[in-house]
Design an enzyme around this catalytic site. Structure first.
Site, PDB file in Angstrom:
ATOM      1  N   SER A 100      25.744  41.301  46.841  1.00  0.00           N
ATOM      2  CA  SER A 100      26.184  42.229  47.886  1.00  0.00           C
ATOM      3  C   SER A 100      26.660  41.462  49.115  1.00  0.00           C
ATOM      4  CB  SER A 100      25.009  43.133  48.278  1.00  0.00           C
ATOM      5  OG  SER A 100      25.266  43.828  49.476  1.00  0.00           O
ATOM      6  N   TYR A 111      16.746  43.142  51.723  1.00  0.00           N
ATOM      7  CA  TYR A 111      17.690  43.314  50.615  1.00  0.00           C
ATOM      8  C   TYR A 111      18.699  42.180  50.589  1.00  0.00           C
ATOM      9  CZ  TYR A 111      21.391  45.565  47.828  1.00  0.00           C
ATOM     10  OH  TYR A 111      22.354  45.849  46.890  1.00  0.00           O
ATOM     11  N   LYS A 115      19.162  39.363  47.599  1.00  0.00           N
ATOM     12  CA  LYS A 115      20.420  39.120  46.907  1.00  0.00           C
ATOM     13  C   LYS A 115      20.869  37.673  47.065  1.00  0.00           C
ATOM     14  CE  LYS A 115      21.366  43.115  45.055  1.00  0.00           C
ATOM     15  NZ  LYS A 115      21.447  43.274  43.569  1.00  0.00           N
TER      16      LYS A 115
END
Length: 329
Positions: free
Chosen positions: A126, A151, A155
């Site tokens: 992402s 997050y 990633k």
């Protein structure tokens, strides 16, 4: 050829599985290979997946004992690792995010490592790997990673793991840094970016939508169509073409809320536009304000990845794919 899709019951996973089944396999290094078995593992109900004898569905978390051993075996040729907990959920519950996004990725890579023949693996990363203050006004292929959410960190670590497992010869790995996917079908989720789809999806379906951010707020986006195309292109590419850097920043488009709403009106009329109401949410606004908004994905373009012709093209694709070509009046 045997293919595994983790998170295959998610909205992109379903579209990817459908595309593979429809074309009867995958292009790999420019040569079409026939599908023998496609295994999907996801904790979500397998609704909407193709009814095809070649598709096998396993409802499980990635960390359930023995689950990945049943899914990834010596016949596995390709793995698409899409399973993840979304951004706001990973931020709200640190343990869940780490378990699903980091431990889950490591478990998939370890399952691949056990195989005699290294499978080709595509990891859905992402643009959340970037964040906070950066030196450049525009993120480029050489911008260093500065994630500011759990997050994004998960990633970024996943990308590094893919890089190292690839370097050791355990996989033929490649990671794609995905923009925000718009228009996302289904219902709003816990992602901080969920409003970007909601303010288009709900009004076109005749429902009210809430926008929690300012009109000038910007988002870097890519349509589901182009996302699935990118995943298929990534698995097709010869590893030597990619080179040593296995993470690829995908091309997308930067649009602000005002521009999104102008497209909504162009596609759905004033009735659709009037269904959007603004209800400021300082927490969401702060998260969105912390995201980089402008990107130059030149390497991906050279490698053959494509973005949408326009944001309107992405919205009209949603109308065709999800609404049968008909918008609410």
């Amino acid at each position: 050829m045997q293919i595994v899709v983790t998170g295959g019951a998610g909205f992109i996973g379903k579209k990817l599985v459908a595309a593979i089944v429809e074309q009867g396999g995958l292009a790999v290094d420019g040569e079409q290979r026939s599908l023998e078995r496609l295994r999907v593992i996801d904790i979500a109900p397998p609704e909407g997946l193709p009814d095809d004898p070649r598709v096998e569905i396993i409802t499980s978390t990635l960390d359930e004992p023995g689950a990945l051993e049943r899914v990834i075996d010596d016949r596995t040729d390709m793995v698409f690792h899409l399973a993840a907990v979304v951004s706001a959920a990973a931020e709200a519950d640190f343990d869940i995010g780490m378990r699903a996004n980091l431990d889950g990725t490591r478990a998939v890579l370890e399952a691949c490592r056990r195989l005699a023949d290294p499978p080709r693996l595509v990891f859905a990363s992402s643009v959340a790997v970037y964040g906070g203050p950066v030196i450049e006004d525009v993120i480029t292929d050489t911008t260093h990673l500065t994630p500011q959410t759990s997050y994004g960190v998960q990633k970024a670590v996943g990308e590094l793991l893919v890089m190292d497992y690839h370097r050791k010869g355990f996989i033929d790995g490649r990671s794609l840094r995905l923009p925000t996917i718009v228009v996302r079908p289904g219902k709003p989720n816990k992602a901080a970016s969920t409003w970007a789809s909601s303010i288009i999806r709900e009004p076109l379906a005749g429902e009210r939508a809430v926008c929690p951010v300012r009109r000038e707020s910007e988002m870097y986006v890519l349509s589901p169509r182009r996302t699935v195309e990118a995943l298929l292109h990534a698995v097709d590419m010869d590893g030597a073409t990619i080179g040593k850097e296995r993470a690829i920043l995908l091309p997308g488009a930067t649009v602000n809320v005002g521009e999104m709403l102008a497209v909504l009106e162009a596609v759905g009329g004033k009735a659709a536009l009037d269904r959007v109401v603004f209800e400021p949410d300082p927490a969401i606004q702060a998260i969105v304000d912390g995201w980089p908004r402008h990107f130059a994905a030149e390497r991906a373009r050279r490698l053959g990845f494509r973005d949408d012709e326009s944001f309107e093209a992405a919205v009209r694709a949603h109308v065709e794919d999800e609404l049968g070509g008909v918008v609410a009046t």
